[in-house]
Design an enzyme around this catalytic site. Structure first.
Site, short mmCIF file in Angstrom:
data_model
loop_
_atom_site.label_atom_id
_atom_site.label_comp_id
_atom_site.label_asym_id
_atom_site.label_seq_id
_atom_site.Cartn_x
_atom_site.Cartn_y
_atom_site.Cartn_z
N CYS A 337 6.76 -9.95 -0.61
CA CYS A 337 5.49 -9.25 -0.86
C CYS A 337 4.53 -9.23 0.34
O CYS A 337 3.88 -8.20 0.57
CB CYS A 337 4.80 -9.78 -2.12
SG CYS A 337 4.93 -11.52 -2.42
N ARG A 366 14.36 -20.36 0.25
CA ARG A 366 13.52 -21.43 -0.30
C ARG A 366 14.34 -22.71 -0.34
O ARG A 366 15.49 -22.69 -0.76
CB ARG A 366 13.02 -21.07 -1.70
CG ARG A 366 12.16 -19.82 -1.69
CD ARG A 366 11.64 -19.46 -3.05
NE ARG A 366 11.19 -18.08 -3.09
CZ ARG A 366 10.92 -17.41 -4.19
NH1 ARG A 366 11.06 -18.00 -5.38
NH2 ARG A 366 10.52 -16.16 -4.16
N GLN A 384 16.53 -10.55 -3.43
CA GLN A 384 15.79 -10.02 -4.57
C GLN A 384 15.83 -8.49 -4.57
O GLN A 384 15.75 -7.87 -3.52
CB GLN A 384 14.33 -10.48 -4.52
CG GLN A 384 14.14 -11.97 -4.71
CD GLN A 384 12.67 -12.35 -4.65
OE1 GLN A 384 11.97 -12.02 -3.69
NE2 GLN A 384 12.19 -13.03 -5.67
N ASP A 386 13.65 -6.39 -4.96
CA ASP A 386 12.19 -6.46 -4.97
C ASP A 386 11.56 -5.08 -4.81
O ASP A 386 12.09 -4.23 -4.09
CB ASP A 386 11.74 -7.35 -3.81
CG ASP A 386 10.67 -8.34 -4.21
OD1 ASP A 386 10.10 -8.16 -5.30
OD2 ASP A 386 10.41 -9.27 -3.44
N HIS A 388 7.29 -3.35 -4.76
CA HIS A 388 5.85 -3.54 -4.95
C HIS A 388 5.20 -2.18 -5.07
O HIS A 388 5.42 -1.30 -4.24
CB HIS A 388 5.27 -4.35 -3.79
CG HIS A 388 5.85 -5.73 -3.73
ND1 HIS A 388 6.95 -6.02 -2.95
CD2 HIS A 388 5.54 -6.87 -4.41
CE1 HIS A 388 7.27 -7.30 -3.13
NE2 HIS A 388 6.44 -7.83 -4.00
N LYS A 472 2.54 -12.68 -15.32
CA LYS A 472 3.76 -11.89 -15.24
C LYS A 472 4.38 -11.70 -16.62
O LYS A 472 4.04 -12.41 -17.57
CB LYS A 472 4.76 -12.53 -14.29
CG LYS A 472 5.09 -13.99 -14.60
CD LYS A 472 6.04 -14.59 -13.56
CE LYS A 472 6.37 -16.04 -13.90
NZ LYS A 472 7.48 -16.57 -13.13
N HIS A 518 4.31 -6.44 -8.76
CA HIS A 518 5.56 -6.98 -8.23
C HIS A 518 6.62 -6.80 -9.33
O HIS A 518 6.35 -7.10 -10.49
CB HIS A 518 5.46 -8.48 -7.95
CG HIS A 518 4.30 -8.89 -7.09
ND1 HIS A 518 4.47 -9.49 -5.86
CD2 HIS A 518 2.97 -8.83 -7.29
CE1 HIS A 518 3.28 -9.78 -5.34
NE2 HIS A 518 2.36 -9.39 -6.19
#
Length: 645
Positions: A337, A366, A384, A386, A388, A472, A518
């Site tokens: 992000c 991570r 991910q 992902d 946005h 979320k 997100h």
């Protein structure tokens, strides 16, 4: 008289001093027999606790999560009692309920517990349970508690008590056994009818490797023997479906000690599988107006300081990368992000340009402790799906609902039909864990709840489960074995746009702050594929599986005809291969079944003469003889049965 409000809104007037069990009996004797735990005004209590004021009461049975928690916590006391019987010098520490069962951490000194000791412990637990001893909670002074455990030379309990306030300390008694405990028990030991010790492992006191190593004994218990039997059968089925086992058998992925723990290596078949999943989502995203972007695997430390990720995860994550330039530090990307915020910031936008939807299959890193790593479900590097969305406040509701539609499309296409939506909000009693103003949080939480209601989703609310920058909507999917997995997620964020000073020019010609959504329908490619493998037992949907067809010539004489069939199938973009081994056809069929290949094409003299093929379907057997054109039609019909987004 006091007024007790039940979950359905009904109110019962009862005598002050009545217990939750009395309330249950007033509903029905049958129901009361199954009630094992209770919560009064959001506080867990015993079913024998006197009710002295007006309030809200929830009664739990073993079918409820809170009921299981009380059942398994109480069973941990039985486990501790049995261990103390066999090992009188043992030092008990803590014994909580967990998602499936319970454990107790113990210091055995010179003694050792192994699998051969499990049956005796189980037998003794059931023996104690049959005594039908009441669990009785009593308050003790701090001095009394310290004296009790000091006499036992139990430094672990003493340490726990020293961190408690006088007046808040309770012991739980049953039979002749006493344990430090804050409550939450079933009425008596007799409710526990079946017990299984699952394993024993090492664990550091309070999870700190600098402390003493203890023995952690895991167990599970049930109110009926039949339930334990069914649970153990489920575990056996889960072993067969373990994605680590299937990943190896199907040659999808591997791990290497030299590459590093938690860093999966995708083999050709696995890479092809991932690519098909990506193309599937990219196609749907393109129709929904998303634009693909690509960002680097690292970023300057300052980027993640701005986003708040460094303050949240920095100490416990991969450490900064130092370059030859003094003071220059980079981090492995923990989230996509911040990068997408900077893409948005690369040019000015008007309200007429919004929403902007940036999508990326971005790999992030991570640091997970080695003991927490597990196949593809807990890794240190993962990708991910992902995206946005940057939109105006007026567009937020419609955009959020559109993302819900996309997530539901993904689930339906991959046969995840049993799921619950979880609205994950911040902990109202621990707001310092989160960034942003109360106003922004309230707006974001309201937006998620309203959209979820309007979509008619079956949802629950969980406090304390929000991301640190916003609430979320998590999708909790149940697989074929009834296990819950958190997969897709959608988040509303007013905070990162402020931190990155994002803006757009409104109709009033003034600068305004966009809202950020997100979203990741898969969650991560690694975790999603792991869950998909276990859900399907490796029998993936035809459109997704690496090898759709295997051609089995009954002898080498028919190799050329097999190659002709292969060529014709490949012309229609059907993924096929030939098993040319010098093996009997029965053996080839068995191997194809084990490799979970959906269709087997058998060719021999008759098929070559008639230019046909004999078809077997995995798990179903012979389908008959078809022309190649007819077979292609069967394949395409099955693939095209997926609804388009």
């Amino acid at each position: 008289m006091i007024k007790i409000t039940l979950p359905d809104g009904s109110i019962k007037e009862i005598e002050s001093g009545s217990t939750p069990l009395d309330v249950a009996k007033s509903i029905s004797e049958g129901f009361a027999r199954n009630v094992i735990s209770a919560k009064f005004n959001d506080k867990t209590i015993e079913t024998s606790t006197p009710l002295l004021e007006n309030g809200t009461l929830i009664l739990y049975t073993f079918n409820d999560v809170e009921g299981k928690k009380a059942f398994w916590h109480s069973s941990a006391h039985l486990l501790a009692q049995a261990i103390t019987f066999f090992y009188p010098k043992v030092k008990l520490t803590i014994g909580p309920a967990i998602e499936n069962g319970f454990y107790y951490d113990v210091d055995l000194g010179e003694d050792v517990i192994s699998e051969k000791d499990f049956p005796a412990i189980e037998k003794k637990m059931i023996e104690f349970a049959r005594g039908k001893f009441d669990f009785k909670l009593r308050e003790v002074s701090k001095k009394e508690a310290l004296d009790f455990y000091s006499k036992q030379n139990n430094e672990y309990k003493v340490e726990l008590i020293e961190n408690l306030e006088d007046g808040s300390i309770t012991f739980c008694d049953h039979s002749d056994f006493t344990d430090l405990c804050r409550g939450g028990h079933i009425p008596n030991t007799g409710i526990v009818k079946a017990v299984k010790i699952m394993s024993a492992a090492g664990a550091y006191w309070r999870g700190d490797e600098k402390n003493n190593q203890l023995t952690r004994i895991y167990g599970i218990s049930f109110p009926k023997q039949k339930m334990l039997t069914e649970y153990l059968e489920l575990l056996e089925e889960a072993k067969k479906r373990d994605h680590r086992k299937l990943g190896k058998e199907l040659e999808l992925f591997t791990f290497s000690a030299k590459v590093g723990q938690g860093l999966p290596l995708w083999l050709p078949k696995g890479a092809a599988l991932r690519d098909r999943l990506e193309q599937f989502l990219k196609k749907a995203q393109k129709k929904a107006g998303y634009e693909m972007v690509i960002t680097p695997h690292i970023g300057q430390k300052e980027l993640y300081v701005t986003s708040g990720h460094y303050a949240k995860y920095g100490e416990d994550s991969f450490q900064p990368i130092h370059t030859p330039k003094e003071g220059e530090e980079f981090l492995l990307k923990p989230m996509n992000c911040p990068h997408h915020c900077e893409i948005y910031n690369s040019k000015p936008f008007s309200y007429k340009d919004l929403p902007k939807r940036f999508a990326e299959f971005g790999t992030v890193y991570r640091y997970e402790q080695s003991g927490e790593l597990h196949g593809l479900t807990r890794v240190r590097g993962f990708t991910q799906d992902d995206a946005h969305i940057f939109c105006t406040p007026d567009q937020l509701d419609a955009e959020f609902k559109n993302v819900i539609d996309l997530v539901l499309y993904v689930f339906k296409s991959l046969s995840f039909e049993n799921f619950t939506a979880q609205v994950s909000l911040r902990d109202p009693n621990n707001k310092e864990k989160y960034i942003g103003s109360d106003e922004n949080w309230e707006k974001a939480e309201a937006a998620i709840i309203n959209a979820t209601k309007e979509k008619g989703l079956d949802y629950i609310v969980e406090y304390g489960e929000a991301a640190f920058y916003g609430p979320k909507l998590d999708f909790m999917v149940k697989d074929a074995l009834g296990r819950s997995w958190q997969l897709g997620t959608i988040q509303v964020d007013y905070n990162l746009p402020e931190r990155f000073e994002l803006s757009y020019k409104g109709a009033d010609n003034k600068l305004h702050r966009p809202v950020m959504i997100h979203r990741a329908p898969f969650g991560s490619m690694e975790r999603f594929i792991a869950v998909l493998l276990e859900h399907t037992g490796g029998k993936l949907p035809l459109w997704l599986i690496p090898e759709q067809v295997i051609i089995l010539p009954i002898s080498e004489k028919y190799q050329k005809y097999a190659e002709k069939v292969l060529h014709l199938l490949e012309n229609d973009e059907i993924r096929a291969l030939i098993d040319s081994r010098n093996e009997k056809t029965g053996r080839k069929i068995r191997d194809a079944e084990l490799n979970k290949i959906p269709y087997m094409v058998i060719v021999g003299e008759k098929e070559e003469e008639n230019e046909t093929i004999s078809i077997r379907k995995q798990g179903e057997g012979d389908l008959g003889t078809f022309s190649i054109k007819e077979f292609v039609s069967i394949i395409n019909k099955e693939i095209n049965s997926i609804e388009q987004f």
